[in-house]
Write a protein that holds these residues in place. Structure first.
Motif, PDB file in Angstrom:
ATOM      1  N   GLY A   1       1.260   4.678   6.623  1.00 47.07           N
ATOM      2  CA  GLY A   1      -0.167   4.846   6.837  1.00 47.07           C
ATOM      3  C   GLY A   1      -0.563   6.216   7.345  1.00 47.07           C
ATOM      4  O   GLY A   1      -1.758   6.515   7.472  1.00 47.07           O
ATOM      5  N   VAL A   2       0.401   7.074   7.644  1.00 45.58           N
ATOM      6  CA  VAL A   2       0.103   8.403   8.176  1.00 45.58           C
ATOM      7  C   VAL A   2      -0.228   9.351   7.034  1.00 45.58           C
ATOM      8  O   VAL A   2       0.475   9.404   6.016  1.00 45.58           O
ATOM      9  N   SER A   3      -1.275  10.105   7.202  1.00 47.29           N
ATOM     10  CA  SER A   3      -1.735  11.026   6.155  1.00 47.29           C
ATOM     11  C   SER A   3      -0.639  12.032   5.792  1.00 47.29           C
ATOM     12  O   SER A   3       0.003  12.613   6.671  1.00 47.29           O
ATOM     13  N   GLY A   4      -0.436  12.209   4.500  1.00 44.82           N
ATOM     14  CA  GLY A   4       0.508  13.198   4.001  1.00 44.82           C
ATOM     15  C   GLY A   4       1.918  12.694   3.797  1.00 44.82           C
ATOM     16  O   GLY A   4       2.702  13.330   3.092  1.00 44.82           O
ATOM     17  N   VAL A   5       2.263  11.557   4.386  1.00 42.39           N
ATOM     18  CA  VAL A   5       3.632  11.060   4.262  1.00 42.39           C
ATOM     19  C   VAL A   5       3.949  10.692   2.818  1.00 42.39           C
ATOM     20  O   VAL A   5       5.014  11.027   2.295  1.00 42.39           O
ATOM     21  N   ILE A   6       3.008  10.004   2.153  1.00 41.31           N
ATOM     22  CA  ILE A   6       3.270   9.611   0.768  1.00 41.31           C
ATOM     23  C   ILE A   6       3.475  10.829  -0.129  1.00 41.31           C
ATOM     24  O   ILE A   6       4.317  10.818  -1.035  1.00 41.31           O
ATOM     25  N   ASP A   7       2.746  11.897   0.130  1.00 43.72           N
ATOM     26  CA  ASP A   7       2.895  13.108  -0.681  1.00 43.72           C
ATOM     27  C   ASP A   7       4.273  13.721  -0.485  1.00 43.72           C
ATOM     28  O   ASP A   7       4.892  14.207  -1.442  1.00 43.72           O
ATOM     29  N   THR A   8       4.754  13.697   0.752  1.00 45.65           N
ATOM     30  CA  THR A   8       6.087  14.236   1.023  1.00 45.65           C
ATOM     31  C   THR A   8       7.153  13.418   0.316  1.00 45.65           C
ATOM     32  O   THR A   8       8.060  13.958  -0.331  1.00 45.65           O
ATOM     33  N   VAL A   9       7.058  12.100   0.424  1.00 47.78           N
ATOM     34  CA  VAL A   9       8.051  11.234  -0.222  1.00 47.78           C
ATOM     35  C   VAL A   9       8.002  11.415  -1.733  1.00 47.78           C
ATOM     36  O   VAL A   9       9.041  11.552  -2.386  1.00 47.78           O
ATOM     37  N   ARG A  10       6.783  11.438  -2.301  1.00 45.05           N
ATOM     38  CA  ARG A  10       6.677  11.583  -3.753  1.00 45.05           C
ATOM     39  C   ARG A  10       7.247  12.921  -4.224  1.00 45.05           C
ATOM     40  O   ARG A  10       7.803  13.017  -5.314  1.00 45.05           O
ATOM     41  N   SER A  11       7.140  13.945  -3.402  1.00 45.57           N
ATOM     42  CA  SER A  11       7.634  15.266  -3.812  1.00 45.57           C
ATOM     43  C   SER A  11       9.138  15.253  -4.061  1.00 45.57           C
ATOM     44  O   SER A  11       9.654  16.044  -4.854  1.00 45.57           O
ATOM     45  N   TYR A  12       9.850  14.342  -3.414  1.00 50.33           N
ATOM     46  CA  TYR A  12      11.302  14.276  -3.591  1.00 50.33           C
ATOM     47  C   TYR A  12      11.701  13.502  -4.848  1.00 50.33           C
ATOM     48  O   TYR A  12      12.887  13.445  -5.180  1.00 50.33           O
ATOM     49  N   THR A  13      10.744  12.918  -5.548  1.00 40.58           N
ATOM     50  CA  THR A  13      11.050  12.281  -6.832  1.00 40.58           C
ATOM     51  C   THR A  13      10.993  13.283  -7.985  1.00 40.58           C
ATOM     52  O   THR A  13      11.356  12.949  -9.110  1.00 40.58           O
ATOM     53  N   ALA A  14      10.558  14.496  -7.711  1.00 39.60           N
ATOM     54  CA  ALA A  14      10.285  15.464  -8.774  1.00 39.60           C
ATOM     55  C   ALA A  14      11.563  16.017  -9.390  1.00 39.60           C
ATOM     56  O   ALA A  14      12.621  16.071  -8.750  1.00 39.60           O
ATOM     57  N   LYS A  15      11.464  16.419 -10.631  1.00 39.57           N
ATOM     58  CA  LYS A  15      12.581  17.086 -11.294  1.00 39.57           C
ATOM     59  C   LYS A  15      12.943  18.352 -10.525  1.00 39.57           C
ATOM     60  O   LYS A  15      12.075  19.053 -10.018  1.00 39.57           O
ATOM     61  N   GLY A  16      14.229  18.628 -10.454  1.00 37.32           N
ATOM     62  CA  GLY A  16      14.707  19.773  -9.706  1.00 37.32           C
ATOM     63  C   GLY A  16      15.251  19.399  -8.345  1.00 37.32           C
ATOM     64  O   GLY A  16      16.065  20.124  -7.782  1.00 37.32           O
ATOM     65  N   MET A  17      14.817  18.238  -7.816  1.00 37.88           N
ATOM     66  CA  MET A  17      15.394  17.736  -6.574  1.00 37.88           C
ATOM     67  C   MET A  17      16.780  17.167  -6.869  1.00 37.88           C
ATOM     68  O   MET A  17      17.078  16.761  -7.989  1.00 37.88           O
ATOM     69  N   LYS A  18      17.610  17.074  -5.850  1.00 40.79           N
ATOM     70  CA  LYS A  18      18.941  16.526  -6.044  1.00 40.79           C
ATOM     71  C   LYS A  18      18.852  15.041  -6.382  1.00 40.79           C
ATOM     72  O   LYS A  18      17.951  14.336  -5.932  1.00 40.79           O
ATOM     73  N   ARG A  19      19.837  14.582  -7.147  1.00 43.14           N
ATOM     74  CA  ARG A  19      19.797  13.237  -7.703  1.00 43.14           C
ATOM     75  C   ARG A  19      19.644  12.159  -6.636  1.00 43.14           C
ATOM     76  O   ARG A  19      18.800  11.270  -6.743  1.00 43.14           O
TER      77      ARG A  19
END
Length: 831
Positions: free
Chosen positions: A731-749
């Motif tokens: 429920g904390v603002s910005g947390v979902i964006d941080t988590v979603r950023s780690y699903t992106a291509k280029g991140m480690k598997r």
């Protein structure tokens, strides 16, 4: 470590109909009918699989091929030398996947007609041949990115730095997807691999390296490997990539370890104990390591931890680790397991898949022996106890299954803890039943008689009976052809009048067609005064009463001393006996069992002091580790006691202490946790410190997680923990964006996989699940699998349509199975 699903027909499914147009409430069973896939839901009886017929014996496979890693192709010829085993032999049926392109078949230079239908290549021979005649077929063929059996990887937009690699994975019956063969474990042949690759790459295969020759331009190199001892076809291996060779030896035989350039200094940490293990297994089996060489080739994105290909095991590259990670983990178990297969599975194989425990159970048992031989009797006892606990939680209720069963949908269904862990437990119990020396005599007889052959369980039983003189029908009927395990209820009392200790044992499992009343020897320790004595009893009935001389009330009675039996034991004892067992029992398994009981009565007088004493003084790390976790359950225990235990020399114990401290508050606790997070030499301790700081220092928890995301560690263990606990603040603002950023291509598997799971678990909204569904098209296998599993776990009906749509186009059989499982999971949840 094996998985297989025979779904080659699904490749053309999208040409027949569009699954996305089907009803969103289409059942799994209906889907299975449409797809031609057997559907077995809970309570169904799986189909019966009898051993495969064989009308010829392959003598040798000779593959002369060229691999193009960039085009994902393998092309060349397979030369198969065979002899008929039946008269009037006039046609050869070979396994060759539907996706394989067969352009020509020859025998003695003359072309032969052939038909290639589904996964079968049929070659009429033009005339009948007799047993003893030798035929050589030469098959020109090619494959491009097969659905299974052969895996290509290289740079893509999800990971532009990914190295180029090619590797095979043949078990269970997957090698026929990249070369024509008899793909079943009842046949053995020698093999030869002549493979041409770009000179930047090294090609690795079974047997000895005959030579490596560059072409005139130097652009390509041809590697020639030859395995001159017979083996089953699924053990034929190929690995291609950029490697450095780290060499060792055993009794004059080379040990060749193929690792990345960056791993050269770390290779010995993972593989250095191999020669000592080869010594041990040669002694235990009475058969010196048989193959021309041994070694390991590491690969990325491996589906399993390892695969025991003849003379060269393929392992996940994650098994290589740095010196700091070595404080918490090692490769010993994996290396021992795959090496043990060189005897069990490779040297002595199994006739059909129903008998696969002869491979996996034996390898798991030899791994226990290797760990005990290297690290001591307590390590063996603890790992055996852990193995038993895992089996007890799986082979229960309607999940019971005989160790040997011919009822399954596909061979990979058999590869669970009822062949691995249970197989190891069964062998340990067999050794206890007949004695150490007779057991080794029988094991060595079995290996000697069936070396380079395929065996069945009854042949192992007969070898043991002939060597020991025991009739073992009862044992194999109970533990191999039956299912489940005994459930013992044990009572004790002291009779002052007769000066005897009386132990009553009842078996309480309900007998049925799978599980009966067990016959088993058991060791019972009776400790009176300063005189402990062990009695070996034979349990044969549902109720037994045993009486032992005891001039005073025993201070300790242990039923099944050493935790040798695969059994559930309910033995209500006075707390004082449990603490006595914790502090004085000989075997680690008994001491750990005492911890498991005492954690439920932790606030009873005398329990915490005993656990604290074990935490500080027990000679074995596993007991100290379990004691630390048990102490965490007591809210009345001051954190100071655990803080003192943080100085343990073993990082695993320190990690447990730090985890336990998360249940307490106060400045000294937070200070200790901060030190562990920032300064401890162990990654695992740091990970547990994050978990505990989030609880103990909640005001700063998000900052701790963000700090962890900036920390590098082996396999990103620390960053993973930071991401996992950050996601709990959905429920904390910005947390979902941080988590979603780690699903992106280029991140480690591993970060991408974790982030996908967290996103679905903590934010199962329509938008996020739609985003996750889009990741089913990602080029990375593990990301696709994670997205499928995340949708299944979320259980939302809206995910059914994208899953079914993906089902119509997905080529990978493992992902097809994952999609079917996810669909079923969602349907069951929404029924």
């Amino acid at each position: 470590m094996r998985c297989n699903f025979n779904l080659s027909s699904l490749r053309c499914l999208s040409n027949l109909f569009n699954l996305s147009g089907l009803s969103r409430r289409l059942s799994v069973a209906t889907l299975a009918v449409l797809l031609g896939v057997p559907a077995v839901r809970a309570g169904d009886v799986p189909p019966l699989h009898r051993p495969r017929d064989r009308d010829y014996d392959v003598l040798d496979y000779r593959l002369t091929i060229e691999a193009d890693l960039r085009k994902k192709t393998v092309a060349g010829e397979a030369e198969i030398r065979l002899v008929p085993v039946r008269p009037l032999f006039d046609e050869v049926l070979l396994d060759a996947a539907a996706g394989m392109v067969v352009s020509r078949v020859r025998a003695g230079g003359a072309g032969l007609e052939f038909t290639h239908t589904g996964d079968t290549l049929l070659v009429p021979l033009g005339r009948p041949y007799a047993p003893g005649d030798t035929l050589t077929l030469t098959i020109d063929y090619s494959v491009t990115a097969p659905a299974k059996g052969l895996y290509f990887s290289g740079p893509d937009d999800s990971d532009p730095d990914r190295p180029w690699q090619l590797y095979s994975q043949g078990e269970t019956d997957e090698n026929h997807h990249w070369f024509p063969c008899y793909d079943y474990p009842s046949d053995k042949a020698t093999s030869e691999m002549i493979i041409t690759v770009e000179s930047a790459f090294t090609a690795i295969s079974n047997g000895r390296l005959v030579g490596a020759q560059k072409d005139a331009s130097g652009a390509k190199t041809t590697y020639h490997w030859k395995e001159e001892l017979p083996h089953v076809s699924y053990l034929v291996s190929i690995v291609v990539g950029e490697y450095r060779l780290v060499e060792d030896s055993w009794r004059g035989k080379p040990i060749l370890n193929y690792v990345y350039e960056s791993n050269v200094q770390d290779a010995a940490r993972s593989f250095g104990k191999t020669p000592a293990m080869m010594d041990l297994f040669s002694e235990v089996t009475g058969y010196p390591y048989p193959w021309e060489k041994y070694g390991h080739a590491i690969v990325q994105d491996f589906i399993f931890a390892g695969q025991e290909n003849v003379s060269i095991s393929t392992l996940t590259d994650g098994t290589i680790h740095d010196s700091r990670a070595h404080l918490d983990r090692n490769s010993d178990g994996l290396v021992a397991h795959e090496l043990a297969h060189q005897w069990f599975g490779d040297l002595v194989s199994f006739r059909d898949w129903s008998e696969v425990w002869l491979s996996e159970g034996f390898a798991t048992y030899l791994t226990l022996l290797a760990e005990g031989n290297d690290k001591g009797a307590d390590e063996y006892s603890y790992q055996l106890w852990q193995t038993q606990e895992n089996v007890l939680s799986s082979d229960i209720g309607d999940r019971r299954r005989p160790t040997v069963t011919k009822r399954y949908v596909q061979p990979s269904d058999l590869f669970d803890n009822r062949i691995y862990g249970k197989g190891a437990c069964v062998l340990h119990m067999l050794r206890k039943a007949v004695g150490d020396e007779p057991f080794l005599k029988g094991l060595r007889k079995y290996v000697a008689e069936y070396a380079f052959r395929s065996a069945e369980t009854n042949q192992f039983r007969l070898a043991m009976e002939e060597a020991t003189g025991y009739n073992l029908d009862w044992f194999f009927d109970e533990w191999i052809y039956g299912a489940g395990y005994p459930r013992f209820e044990v009572d004790q009392r002291w009779d002052a009048l007769t000066r005897s200790a009386i132990v009553t044992v009842r078996q309480t499992q309900t007998p049925d067609s799978l599980t009966g009343i067990f016959t088993t020897p058991v060791d019972i320790l009776v400790w009176v005064g300063d005189e402990p004595e062990t009695f070996t009893e034979m349990i044969t009935d549902s109720v037994h009463e045993f009486s032992y001389p005891a001039y005073r009330e025993p201070k300790l009675i242990i039923f099944d001393q050493g935790s040798n039996l695969l059994a559930s034991v309910q033995f209500p004892k006075p707390t004082g006996q449990w603490t006595e067992q914790l502090l004085n029992a000989e075997y680690a398994g008994d001491r750990v069992s005492a911890v498991s009981e005492l954690r439920w009565v932790i606030d009873t007088p005398g329990v915490k002091p005993a656990l604290l004493k074990a935490l500080i003084n027990d000679r074995f790390w596993g007991v100290r580790y379990e004691a630390a976790l048990a102490l965490a359950d007591s809210k009345l225990l001051m954190g100071d006691s655990l803080i003192a235990a943080y100085g343990d020399r073993d990082a695993r114990v320190r990690g447990a202490v730090i985890r336990a401290l998360g249940n307490f508050k106060g400045e000294p606790v937070v200070k200790t946790l901060r030190h562990a997070f920032e300064s401890d030499s162990s990654y695992t301790v740091a990970v547990n410190a994050i978990r505990s700081l989030v609880k103990a220092d909640s005001a700063n928890s998000i900052g701790i997680c963000l700090e962890a995301l900036r920390r590098d560690s082996h396999d990103d263990a620390v960053r993973n923990a930071g991401l996992r606990y950050l996601a709990t603040y959905s429920g904390v603002s910005g947390v979902i964006d941080t988590v979603r950023s780690y699903t992106a291509k280029g991140m480690k598997r591993n970060l991408r996989v974790l982030a996908i799971s967290l996103l679905a678990k903590n934010w199962p909204t329509e938008d996020e699940l739609e985003y996750i569904a889009g990741l089913m098209e990602d080029p990375m296998f593990h990301v696709r699998r994670a997205s499928i599993e995340a949708l299944g776990n979320a259980g939302e009906e809206d995910s059914l349509e994208p899953l079914r749509r993906r089902l119509s186009v997905e080529q990978n059989p493992r992902l097809l199975q994952a999609i079917r499982d996810a669909i079923q999971q969602i349907e069951v949840k929404n029924e």
